[in-house]
Design a protein around this motif. Structure first.
Motif, mmCIF file in Angstrom:
data_model
loop_
_atom_site.group_PDB
_atom_site.id
_atom_site.type_symbol
_atom_site.label_atom_id
_atom_site.label_comp_id
_atom_site.label_asym_id
_atom_site.label_seq_id
_atom_site.Cartn_x
_atom_site.Cartn_y
_atom_site.Cartn_z
ATOM 1 N N GLU A 249 4.124 -8.857 -1.610
ATOM 2 C CA GLU A 249 2.978 -9.579 -2.178
ATOM 3 C C GLU A 249 3.117 -9.823 -3.682
ATOM 4 O O GLU A 249 2.456 -10.692 -4.228
ATOM 5 C CB GLU A 249 1.679 -8.805 -1.905
ATOM 6 C CG GLU A 249 1.317 -8.701 -0.449
ATOM 7 C CD GLU A 249 2.068 -7.596 0.306
ATOM 8 O OE1 GLU A 249 1.926 -7.530 1.529
ATOM 9 O OE2 GLU A 249 2.805 -6.799 -0.320
ATOM 10 N N ARG B 66 7.063 -4.648 -3.570
ATOM 11 C CA ARG B 66 6.199 -5.124 -2.490
ATOM 12 C C ARG B 66 6.248 -6.642 -2.393
ATOM 13 O O ARG B 66 6.218 -7.348 -3.405
ATOM 14 C CB ARG B 66 4.766 -4.654 -2.706
ATOM 15 C CG ARG B 66 4.620 -3.164 -2.469
ATOM 16 C CD ARG B 66 3.269 -2.608 -2.803
ATOM 17 N NE ARG B 66 2.152 -3.417 -2.349
ATOM 18 C CZ ARG B 66 0.928 -3.292 -2.850
ATOM 19 N NH1 ARG B 66 0.659 -2.413 -3.803
ATOM 20 N NH2 ARG B 66 -0.048 -4.055 -2.403
ATOM 21 N N SER C 155 7.134 -5.087 -8.926
ATOM 22 C CA SER C 155 6.991 -4.297 -7.718
ATOM 23 C C SER C 155 8.006 -4.768 -6.686
ATOM 24 O O SER C 155 8.438 -5.927 -6.716
ATOM 25 C CB SER C 155 5.575 -4.465 -7.151
ATOM 26 O OG SER C 155 5.428 -3.801 -5.917
#
Length: 140
Positions: A72, A70, A68
């Protein structure tokens, strides 16, 4: 003697040929065509890319890809390990897996995962050997 080396753009023709062999087995990936160097390079981490070399011939490769963009998920990556047909079963996958695990940890990756076809028994065994566990399966 088999050497594990960092994979570079210069190794791409041999890496892509092994990738093509994996595609043809129909139990290594859903891909139907080998990506270009540019596609492959852009989709994998710059670190944790290795080749297995025997007598100056690339006989396997491994790399990790982010799962990902992202923040996180910055420490989660998908593992790919491919071994040339004809040399499977000689411990090449283990040498590559050891290198990629060590390198991933040194580069801040805290979780590795793979999506495997159950028919690819050698790959399933390899991943279980290195502490991966089955967490589910997909249907249809």
């Amino acid at each position: 003697m088999i050497r594990i080396e960092k994979a570079t753009k210069e190794d791409w023709s041999e890496i892509s040929e092994i990738y093509r062999e994996g595609i043809q087995t129909k139990n290594a990936t859903f891909r139907t065509e080998t990506p270009t160097w540019e596609e492959w390079n852009a989709s994998h981490h710059q670190h944790s890319r290795f080749i297995a070399v025997e007598v100056n011939e690339v006989i396997g490769w491994c790399a990790i890809a982010p799962v990902s963009t992202r923040f996180e998920y910055r420490g989660v990556a998908e593992v790919s390990v491919y071994v040339k047909q004809g040399v499977i079963g000689k411990g090449i996958g283990s040498l590559l897996m050891e290198a990629v695990i060590k390198s991933s940890e040194e580069n801040g990756i805290w979780t590795l995962y793979s999506s495997l076809f159950p028919e690819n028994e050698a790959s399933v065994k390899l991943h279980l050997k290195y502490g991966f566990r089955r967490i589910g399966y997909r249907e249809k």
